[in-house]
Enzyme design. Structure first.
Site, PDB file in Angstrom:
ATOM      1  N   SER A 140       0.874  -1.189   0.000  1.00  0.00           N
ATOM      2  CA  SER A 140       0.000   0.000   0.000  1.00  0.00           C
ATOM      3  C   SER A 140       0.900   1.226   0.000  1.00  0.00           C
ATOM      4  O   SER A 140       2.093   1.129   0.338  1.00  0.00           O
ATOM      5  CB  SER A 140      -0.835  -0.025   1.281  1.00  0.00           C
ATOM      6  OG  SER A 140      -1.416   1.225   1.546  1.00  0.00           O
TER       7      SER A 140
ATOM      8  N   TYR B 224      -1.386  -0.937  10.400  1.00  0.00           N
ATOM      9  CA  TYR B 224      -1.538  -1.205   8.961  1.00  0.00           C
ATOM     10  C   TYR B 224      -0.274  -0.770   8.217  1.00  0.00           C
ATOM     11  O   TYR B 224       0.268  -1.506   7.392  1.00  0.00           O
ATOM     12  CB  TYR B 224      -2.768  -0.447   8.444  1.00  0.00           C
ATOM     13  CG  TYR B 224      -3.088  -0.701   6.985  1.00  0.00           C
ATOM     14  CD1 TYR B 224      -3.662  -1.896   6.574  1.00  0.00           C
ATOM     15  CD2 TYR B 224      -2.825   0.277   6.021  1.00  0.00           C
ATOM     16  CE1 TYR B 224      -3.967  -2.118   5.234  1.00  0.00           C
ATOM     17  CE2 TYR B 224      -3.129   0.055   4.688  1.00  0.00           C
ATOM     18  CZ  TYR B 224      -3.695  -1.146   4.300  1.00  0.00           C
ATOM     19  OH  TYR B 224      -3.989  -1.361   2.968  1.00  0.00           O
TER      20      TYR B 224
HETATM   21  N1  NAD Z   1      -8.814  -0.380  -0.770  1.00  0.00           N
HETATM   22  C1  NAD Z   1      -7.746   0.343  -0.647  1.00  0.00           C
HETATM   23  O1  NAD Z   1      -7.821   1.582  -0.621  1.00  0.00           O
HETATM   24  C2  NAD Z   1      -6.381  -0.294  -0.576  1.00  0.00           C
HETATM   25  C3  NAD Z   1      -5.248   0.517  -0.759  1.00  0.00           C
HETATM   26  C4  NAD Z   1      -3.985  -0.069  -0.673  1.00  0.00           C
HETATM   27  C5  NAD Z   1      -3.866  -1.422  -0.426  1.00  0.00           C
HETATM   28  N2  NAD Z   1      -4.993  -2.173  -0.244  1.00  0.00           N
HETATM   29  C6  NAD Z   1      -4.806  -3.600   0.040  1.00  0.00           C
HETATM   30  O2  NAD Z   1      -5.436  -4.347  -0.982  1.00  0.00           O
HETATM   31  C7  NAD Z   1      -5.795  -5.637  -0.485  1.00  0.00           C
HETATM   32  C8  NAD Z   1      -7.230  -5.915  -0.862  1.00  0.00           C
HETATM   33  O3  NAD Z   1      -8.057  -4.949  -0.216  1.00  0.00           O
HETATM   34  P1  NAD Z   1      -9.498  -4.514  -0.747  1.00  0.00           P
HETATM   35  O4  NAD Z   1      -9.498  -3.058  -0.894  1.00  0.00           O
HETATM   36  O5  NAD Z   1      -9.904  -5.382  -1.881  1.00  0.00           O
HETATM   37  O6  NAD Z   1     -10.346  -4.822   0.565  1.00  0.00           O
HETATM   38  P2  NAD Z   1     -11.568  -5.792   0.818  1.00  0.00           P
HETATM   39  O7  NAD Z   1     -11.902  -5.673   2.252  1.00  0.00           O
HETATM   40  O8  NAD Z   1     -12.628  -5.521  -0.196  1.00  0.00           O
HETATM   41  O9  NAD Z   1     -10.959  -7.238   0.504  1.00  0.00           O
HETATM   42  C9  NAD Z   1     -10.122  -7.932   1.400  1.00  0.00           C
HETATM   43  C10 NAD Z   1     -10.485  -9.390   1.348  1.00  0.00           C
HETATM   44  O10 NAD Z   1      -9.577 -10.104   2.188  1.00  0.00           O
HETATM   45  C11 NAD Z   1     -10.312 -11.092   2.901  1.00  0.00           C
HETATM   46  N3  NAD Z   1      -9.640 -11.437   4.148  1.00  0.00           N
HETATM   47  C12 NAD Z   1      -9.495 -10.660   5.252  1.00  0.00           C
HETATM   48  N4  NAD Z   1      -8.888 -11.341   6.225  1.00  0.00           N
HETATM   49  C13 NAD Z   1      -8.635 -12.583   5.736  1.00  0.00           C
HETATM   50  C14 NAD Z   1      -8.027 -13.746   6.271  1.00  0.00           C
HETATM   51  N5  NAD Z   1      -7.584 -13.779   7.536  1.00  0.00           N
HETATM   52  N6  NAD Z   1      -7.928 -14.847   5.488  1.00  0.00           N
HETATM   53  C15 NAD Z   1      -8.411 -14.837   4.209  1.00  0.00           C
HETATM   54  N7  NAD Z   1      -9.002 -13.759   3.664  1.00  0.00           N
HETATM   55  C16 NAD Z   1      -9.122 -12.655   4.417  1.00  0.00           C
HETATM   56  C17 NAD Z   1     -11.661 -10.438   3.159  1.00  0.00           C
HETATM   57  O11 NAD Z   1     -12.683 -11.405   3.459  1.00  0.00           O
HETATM   58  C18 NAD Z   1     -11.898  -9.673   1.874  1.00  0.00           C
HETATM   59  O12 NAD Z   1     -12.642 -10.427   0.950  1.00  0.00           O
HETATM   60  C19 NAD Z   1      -5.513  -5.589   1.009  1.00  0.00           C
HETATM   61  O13 NAD Z   1      -4.271  -6.204   1.287  1.00  0.00           O
HETATM   62  C20 NAD Z   1      -5.446  -4.116   1.310  1.00  0.00           C
HETATM   63  O14 NAD Z   1      -4.677  -3.828   2.454  1.00  0.00           O
HETATM   64  C21 NAD Z   1      -6.240  -1.652  -0.329  1.00  0.00           C
END
Ligand code: NAD
Length: 254
Positions: free
Chosen positions: A140, A153
């Site tokens: 991120s 985080y």
């Molecule tokens: N959305 C943002 O702004 C953003 C920005 C930078 C990085 N990210 C990163 O991108 C990745 C995806 O995030 P997203 O935005 O799609 O969020 P999201 O919450 O839509 O998706 C995350 C998914 O991970 C699953 N998950 C959580 N804990 C888990 C576990 N212990 N075992 C298996 N699955 C698990 C959840 O059920 C969910 O489906 C993450 O690593 C997040 O930190 C997101």
């Protein structure tokens, strides 16, 4: 059909970014192994994407046993792993470091660091035997800079970069590439949640404030992140490994 017959594992596949990556890999002919903690959302995702050759694995990435099981399930069905999108993550509770409990800190690190580590460990064992493979870990912009209110985080996403660089060097000789992506805010549940915590009466206000700091003046769409993942897992990026790719509308350039 760049990924025809390629076996692609995606963790966090039921979430915003994971699902869009699944959609794009499927469009390019991949066989998908969709992994997530949330069974209902995983089944809904698979139905919605109208996938052909795929399997779903309900797994908690915090558990090494659970990670070994999804890797074994993929091998039992497909006998190889071409691509691993190591993407599951949680944001944890919003609050300053002085307000962060050990429990919150531990939970975030368990998912975002141990989960990524277990995934690397067990998928790399398979890829090292194969002498090929491609991995993208999701960090991120919070893994490149500090992130007020999201200390655990931010720490966890910095750790993902350390794991990525280490793994890339350890396995480069085996023809395996490992890269990290660093998105700025993406239009998914995670940002909706954070915006509503920052501004409970008007989440749109928190979003507009954040968007003003981003040179492109908007959050990313998950499909834009998925395009970078596909590129990094394709032959078009054959000389790229150990890279850390900001995909952030210019945020870290400011
Ligand atoms: N959305 C943002 O702004 C953003 C920005 C930078 C990085 N990210 C990163 O991108 C990745 C995806 O995030 P997203 O935005 O799609 O969020 P999201 O919450 O839509 O998706 C995350 C998914 O991970 C699953 N998950 C959580 N804990 C888990 C576990 N212990 N075992 C298996 N699955 C698990 C959840 O059920 C969910 O489906 C993450 O690593 C997040 O930190 C997101």
């Amino acid at each position: 059909m760049e990924f025809n017959d390629k076996v692609v594992l995606i963790t966090g596949a039921a979430g915003g970014i994971g699902k869009e990556a699944a959609r794009l890999f499927h469009q390019q002919g991949a066989k998908l192994v969709l992994i997530d903690l949330n069974q209902e959302a995983l089944e809904k995702t698979a139905l919605e994407l109208d996938l052909g050759d795929y399997m779903i694995c309900v797994a908690d990435v915090r558990s090494e046993e659970s990670v070994e099981s999804y890797v074994q399930a993929a091998i039992d069905k497909y006998n190889k792993i071409d691509v691993f999108f190591n993407n599951a993550g949680v944001e944890g509770k919003f609050g300053k470091l002085t307000e962060t409990t050990a429990e919150t800190f531990g939970t975030v690190l368990d998912v975002n660091v141990k989960g990524v580590f277990y995934g690397l460990k067990h998928v790399l064992k398979v890829m090292e035997k194969q002498n090929f493979g491609n991995i993208v870990n999701t960090s991120s912009v919070a893994g490149c800079n500090g992130s007020p209110g999201l200390g655990a985080y931010s720490a966890s996403k910095h750790a993902v970069i350390g794991l990525t660089k280490t793994a890339s060097v350890e396995v480069a000789g085996k023809g395996i590439r490992v890269n990290a992506i660093c998105p700025a805010p993406v239009n998914t549940r995670m940002m909706e949640e954070l915006d509503s915590i920052k501004s409970p009466d008007d989440p749109g206000k928190a979003r507009r404030t954040y968007e003003q700091k981003i040179p492109l003046r908007r959050y990313a769409e998950p499909a834009e992140i998925a395009e970078l993942v596909l590129f990094l897992c394709s032959d078009k990026s054959s000389y790229i490994t150990g890279g850390v790719y900001e995909i952030d509308g210019g945020l870290t350039a400011t």
